[in-house]
Design an enzyme around this catalytic site. Structure first.
Site, PDB file in Angstrom:
ATOM      1  N   ASP A 139     -26.691  55.145 -15.255  1.00 15.44           N
ATOM      2  CA  ASP A 139     -27.998  55.499 -14.697  1.00 15.44           C
ATOM      3  C   ASP A 139     -29.130  55.207 -15.673  1.00 15.44           C
ATOM      4  O   ASP A 139     -30.219  54.769 -15.302  1.00 15.44           O
ATOM      5  CB  ASP A 139     -28.060  56.987 -14.333  1.00 15.44           C
ATOM      6  CG  ASP A 139     -26.845  57.518 -13.615  1.00 15.44           C
ATOM      7  OD1 ASP A 139     -25.713  57.101 -13.958  1.00 15.44           O
ATOM      8  OD2 ASP A 139     -27.006  58.373 -12.733  1.00 15.44           O
ATOM      9  N   SER A 210     -24.238  54.997  -9.450  1.00 11.92           N
ATOM     10  CA  SER A 210     -24.408  54.599 -10.848  1.00 11.92           C
ATOM     11  C   SER A 210     -24.291  53.086 -10.987  1.00 11.92           C
ATOM     12  O   SER A 210     -25.050  52.456 -11.732  1.00 11.92           O
ATOM     13  CB  SER A 210     -23.382  55.305 -11.738  1.00 11.92           C
ATOM     14  OG  SER A 210     -22.064  54.838 -11.503  1.00 11.92           O
TER      15      SER A 210
END
Length: 371
Positions: A139, A210
């Site tokens: 992230d 992610s």
């Protein structure tokens, strides 16, 4: 659904933005009156839409959000211990360029300074947050990386480019799985977290969103790095390989991707929309950048279209004719398989709608005629 359906990807992007603008005043976007990446992701999608259609109500709405929080001296309240706080800073560059007001540059400088104070791994990788000691998360590459490159280009701090490339290389070094071409959600240098592989330090699963942040980051890095930069050539190869990996794991029926990307055959896994939006964006962007092998381009266009059309199929409507994006995973830390597949699903979470807007804006180039 009341009225006529949008026909083009850009019209879907407008409907998504208009629906949330109708629901919330800019400062009330949840979490209300906070500098936060949820609003930042949605409004970054809106900024891309504004650049495509040049309807000033969009950039004015973005400015309303920022001005609700940033005073005339560039002061504002933001978390000082996490990469997530940097992301909404992406909104500051266009506002500074457009208005000339120094407050936006001052605010950006504060976020740039934050990067100097963050804890780091032994090789200089940013901890994702202070409370996640010794951990790098995928992230974070998007949360701070695109901002850093824009800051370097806008304000001449060229050293930030090598910093961003270093962060990406560390993630690839420790988090990439060569067998699948995917990257694990997180890496713990200390190996102390319950989820950390004792040998590699990696979390055990490939989490959809992610991976979406990683693809979004690489795609936008390509726009910010000079053509002649050696790091850009390296990233182009990585993005190409990453896109090819994503295509392999696309669900052939729905066109979407699963919450745990490589385990679509598990009965408790589910199709997650925010990651799917980010993957559609990433694949479409790779096509536009021209970085894919010629043998893959047609397959990539097909995958992007199938993903986009799958997303349009799952969209819903509320009683006020506002668009609703369902099946968005809430914010999620690294964990094991069960922790991902049991996460709550919500509708119209801002980073989901923002990702949808980005995907639709990018997909317009793959649909020259109405669909």
């Amino acid at each position: 659904m009341i009225g006529s359906l949008p026909q083009t990807p850009i019209e879907w992007a407008q409907k998504a933005c208009d629906s949330l603008m109708d629901t919330y005043q800019a400062g009330e976007l949840p979490p209300a009156h906070r500098w936060h990446y949820h609003q930042g992701v949605f409004l970054c999608g809106m900024e891309l839409l504004w650049e495509a259609v040049r309807e000033d109500r969009y950039i004015e709405y973005i400015q309303q959000y920022v001005d609700d929080l940033v005073d005339e001296q560039g002061n504002f309240d933001f978390a000082r211990d996490e990469l997530d706080a940097v992301q909404a800073g992406l909104l500051l560059f266009k506002l500074h360029e457009r208005t000339g007001k120094p407050k936006y540059r001052e605010a950006a400088a504060k976020l740039r300074h934050l990067l100097l104070t963050l804890n780091r791994t032994s090789e200089g990788g940013y901890w994702h947050k202070d409370k996640y000691a010794n951990q790098m998360w995928l992230d974070g590459l998007y949360m701070a990386g695109v901002f850093s490159l824009k800051y370097a280009n806008a304000y001449g701090e060229e050293g930030l480019r090598s910093e961003v490339l270093h962060q990406e290389r560390l993630m690839r070094k420790y988090m990439k799985d060569e067998a699948t071409g995917l990257l694990y959600h997180a890496w713990d240098e200390s190996r102390r977290m319950p989820w950390a592989n004792p040998d590699t330090g990696c979390s055990p699963e490939f989490w959809s969103r992610s991976l979406g942040w990683y693809g979004l980051a690489l795609s936008q890095f390509m726009d910010e790095l000079p053509e002649q930069d050696r790091g850009r050539v390296e990233l182009a190869a990585e993005l190409s390989g990453f896109v090819q990996a994503l295509i392999r794991y696309q669900d052939p029926q729905s066109g979407l991707w699963y919450q745990v990307v490589d385990k679509g055959t598990e009965p408790d896994n589910w199709l997650e929309t925010s990651g799917s939006c980010l993957f559609v964006y990433t694949i479409a962007r790779a096509v536009k950048l021209g970085i894919l092998p010629s043998s893959v381009e047609e397959e990539a266009v097909t995958a992007a279209r199938k993903g986009y059309e799958g997303l349009i199929q799952v969209l819903q409507w509320d009683e006020q004719d506002r668009l609703v994006l369902p099946d968005i995973c809430i914010g999620t830390s690294a964990g094991d398989y069960q922790s991902y597949v049991t996460r709550p699903k919500v509708s119209n979470d801002l980073h989901g709608v923002g990702a949808l807007v980005m995907a639709c804006v990018e997909m317009q180039a793959l649909y020259p005629a109405k669909v």
